[in-house]
Scaffold this motif. Structure first.
Motif, PDB file in Angstrom:
ATOM      1  N   LEU A  16      87.131  20.129 -25.423  1.00 16.52           N
ATOM      2  CA  LEU A  16      87.797  21.369 -25.034  1.00 16.52           C
ATOM      3  C   LEU A  16      88.957  21.082 -24.088  1.00 16.52           C
ATOM      4  O   LEU A  16      90.017  21.673 -24.200  1.00 16.52           O
ATOM      5  CB  LEU A  16      86.774  22.315 -24.389  1.00 16.52           C
ATOM      6  CG  LEU A  16      87.214  23.740 -24.139  1.00 16.52           C
ATOM      7  CD1 LEU A  16      87.606  24.395 -25.456  1.00 16.52           C
ATOM      8  CD2 LEU A  16      86.113  24.531 -23.487  1.00 16.52           C
ATOM      9  N   GLN A  17      88.757  20.141 -23.193  1.00 15.63           N
ATOM     10  CA  GLN A  17      89.806  19.775 -22.242  1.00 15.63           C
ATOM     11  C   GLN A  17      90.998  19.174 -22.975  1.00 15.63           C
ATOM     12  O   GLN A  17      92.153  19.479 -22.674  1.00 15.63           O
ATOM     13  CB  GLN A  17      89.231  18.763 -21.243  1.00 15.63           C
ATOM     14  CG  GLN A  17      89.835  18.812 -19.890  1.00 15.63           C
ATOM     15  CD  GLN A  17      89.060  17.943 -18.928  1.00 15.63           C
ATOM     16  OE1 GLN A  17      88.463  16.943 -19.317  1.00 15.63           O
ATOM     17  NE2 GLN A  17      89.070  18.300 -17.676  1.00 15.63           N
ATOM     18  N   ASP A  18      90.752  18.314 -23.953  1.00 13.42           N
ATOM     19  CA  ASP A  18      91.837  17.710 -24.726  1.00 13.42           C
ATOM     20  C   ASP A  18      92.598  18.779 -25.509  1.00 13.42           C
ATOM     21  O   ASP A  18      93.818  18.723 -25.619  1.00 13.42           O
ATOM     22  CB  ASP A  18      91.298  16.647 -25.680  1.00 13.42           C
ATOM     23  CG  ASP A  18      90.865  15.380 -24.951  1.00 13.42           C
ATOM     24  OD1 ASP A  18      91.270  15.210 -23.781  1.00 13.42           O
ATOM     25  OD2 ASP A  18      90.126  14.582 -25.552  1.00 13.42           O
ATOM     26  N   ASN A  19      91.901  19.750 -26.069  1.00 10.61           N
ATOM     27  CA  ASN A  19      92.556  20.827 -26.818  1.00 10.61           C
ATOM     28  C   ASN A  19      93.429  21.679 -25.903  1.00 10.61           C
ATOM     29  O   ASN A  19      94.533  22.062 -26.273  1.00 10.61           O
ATOM     30  CB  ASN A  19      91.538  21.708 -27.532  1.00 10.61           C
ATOM     31  CG  ASN A  19      90.936  21.040 -28.753  1.00 10.61           C
ATOM     32  OD1 ASN A  19      91.534  20.112 -29.300  1.00 10.61           O
ATOM     33  ND2 ASN A  19      89.771  21.489 -29.171  1.00 10.61           N
ATOM     34  N   ASP A  20      92.929  21.991 -24.713  1.00 12.54           N
ATOM     35  CA  ASP A  20      93.712  22.777 -23.758  1.00 12.54           C
ATOM     36  C   ASP A  20      94.963  22.021 -23.324  1.00 12.54           C
ATOM     37  O   ASP A  20      96.042  22.595 -23.201  1.00 12.54           O
ATOM     38  CB  ASP A  20      92.868  23.128 -22.530  1.00 12.54           C
ATOM     39  CG  ASP A  20      91.801  24.170 -22.828  1.00 12.54           C
ATOM     40  OD1 ASP A  20      91.920  24.855 -23.871  1.00 12.54           O
ATOM     41  OD2 ASP A  20      90.856  24.290 -22.024  1.00 12.54           O
ATOM     42  N   GLN A  21      94.807  20.722 -23.115  1.00 14.11           N
ATOM     43  CA  GLN A  21      95.938  19.903 -22.712  1.00 14.11           C
ATOM     44  C   GLN A  21      96.964  19.841 -23.853  1.00 14.11           C
ATOM     45  O   GLN A  21      98.171  19.935 -23.623  1.00 14.11           O
ATOM     46  CB  GLN A  21      95.457  18.508 -22.348  1.00 14.11           C
ATOM     47  CG  GLN A  21      96.518  17.639 -21.720  1.00 14.11           C
ATOM     48  CD  GLN A  21      95.976  16.285 -21.299  1.00 14.11           C
ATOM     49  OE1 GLN A  21      94.903  15.869 -21.741  1.00 14.11           O
ATOM     50  NE2 GLN A  21      96.713  15.603 -20.448  1.00 14.11           N
ATOM     51  N   GLN A  29     103.023  24.093 -25.921  1.00  8.86           N
ATOM     52  CA  GLN A  29     103.723  25.280 -25.435  1.00  8.86           C
ATOM     53  C   GLN A  29     104.960  24.900 -24.629  1.00  8.86           C
ATOM     54  O   GLN A  29     106.002  25.529 -24.740  1.00  8.86           O
ATOM     55  CB  GLN A  29     102.786  26.156 -24.593  1.00  8.86           C
ATOM     56  CG  GLN A  29     103.385  27.483 -24.200  1.00  8.86           C
ATOM     57  CD  GLN A  29     103.742  28.336 -25.411  1.00  8.86           C
ATOM     58  OE1 GLN A  29     102.968  28.460 -26.355  1.00  8.86           O
ATOM     59  NE2 GLN A  29     104.921  28.916 -25.403  1.00  8.86           N
ATOM     60  N   SER A  55      82.325  13.680 -27.150  1.00  7.72           N
ATOM     61  CA  SER A  55      82.296  14.695 -26.098  1.00  7.72           C
ATOM     62  C   SER A  55      80.896  14.719 -25.527  1.00  7.72           C
ATOM     63  O   SER A  55      79.949  14.217 -26.120  1.00  7.72           O
ATOM     64  CB  SER A  55      82.658  16.072 -26.653  1.00  7.72           C
ATOM     65  OG  SER A  55      81.701  16.472 -27.606  1.00  7.72           O
ATOM     66  N   ARG A  93      97.437  22.095 -26.184  1.00  9.70           N
ATOM     67  CA  ARG A  93      98.085  23.415 -26.252  1.00  9.70           C
ATOM     68  C   ARG A  93      99.155  23.545 -25.175  1.00  9.70           C
ATOM     69  O   ARG A  93     100.236  24.077 -25.416  1.00  9.70           O
ATOM     70  CB  ARG A  93      97.046  24.527 -26.080  1.00  9.70           C
ATOM     71  CG  ARG A  93      96.467  24.994 -27.345  1.00  9.70           C
ATOM     72  CD  ARG A  93      95.710  26.306 -27.157  1.00  9.70           C
ATOM     73  NE  ARG A  93      94.705  26.381 -28.185  1.00  9.70           N
ATOM     74  CZ  ARG A  93      93.424  26.127 -28.034  1.00  9.70           C
ATOM     75  NH1 ARG A  93      92.945  25.824 -26.843  1.00  9.70           N
ATOM     76  NH2 ARG A  93      92.591  26.181 -29.043  1.00  9.70           N
ATOM     77  N   SER A  94      98.835  23.084 -23.978  1.00  3.50           N
ATOM     78  CA  SER A  94      99.773  23.172 -22.863  1.00  3.50           C
ATOM     79  C   SER A  94     101.039  22.362 -23.153  1.00  3.50           C
ATOM     80  O   SER A  94     102.159  22.846 -22.961  1.00  3.50           O
ATOM     81  CB  SER A  94      99.105  22.666 -21.588  1.00  3.50           C
ATOM     82  OG  SER A  94     100.027  22.607 -20.526  1.00  3.50           O
TER      83      SER A  94
END
Length: 125
Positions: A21-26, A32, A13, A28-29
């Motif tokens: 952080l971007q990979d984690n958000d992706q 979900q 990173s 999670r998305s």
């Protein structure tokens, strides 16, 4: 990279940590979305199963109808012949009522209406 090695972007990173952080958000998305689809298809399956259990297969329904009809006929005949025994009278009358209720529950409302029993068909629908 092999299937068992972590993806390189997950390990590296920039100095702010934005890539990770971007990979984690992706992730999670996507997770979900998978959960939402699982819930949606699970609800559809349960509704289909509920309808199948409530209605039942046509062959089983016909067998239950015939069984109820036989129970009602036997109960009626035995009620008449067993009129001198109070226990037999009550038992056979109960069998008759049970058979009639089974016939009404298993009968097709459209067929009841067709044979002049529309008032019964509206009550059991």
């Amino acid at each position: 990279s092999t299937p068992f090695e972590p993806h390189s972007t997950m390990l590296t990173s920039d100095t702010t940590g934005g890539g990770l952080l971007q990979d984690n958000d992706q992730a999670r998305s996507v997770g979900q979305q998978a959960i939402d689809k699982t819930k949606e298809y699970g609800e559809m399956a349960m509704q289909g199963l509920h309808g199948y259990v409530m209605q039942g297969p046509a062959g089983v329904s016909v067998l239950c109808f015939l069984g109820g009809l036989a129970t009602a006929i036997i109960g009626a005949v035995e009620t008449i012949t067993g009129i001198f025994s109070p226990f037999s009278l009550v038992l056979n009358f109960y069998l008759f009522i049970f058979g009639v209720i089974t016939v009404l529950l298993e009968a097709d409302p459209a067929q009841l209406a067709k044979h002049g029993l529309g008032f019964v068909a509206t009550r059991i629908e």
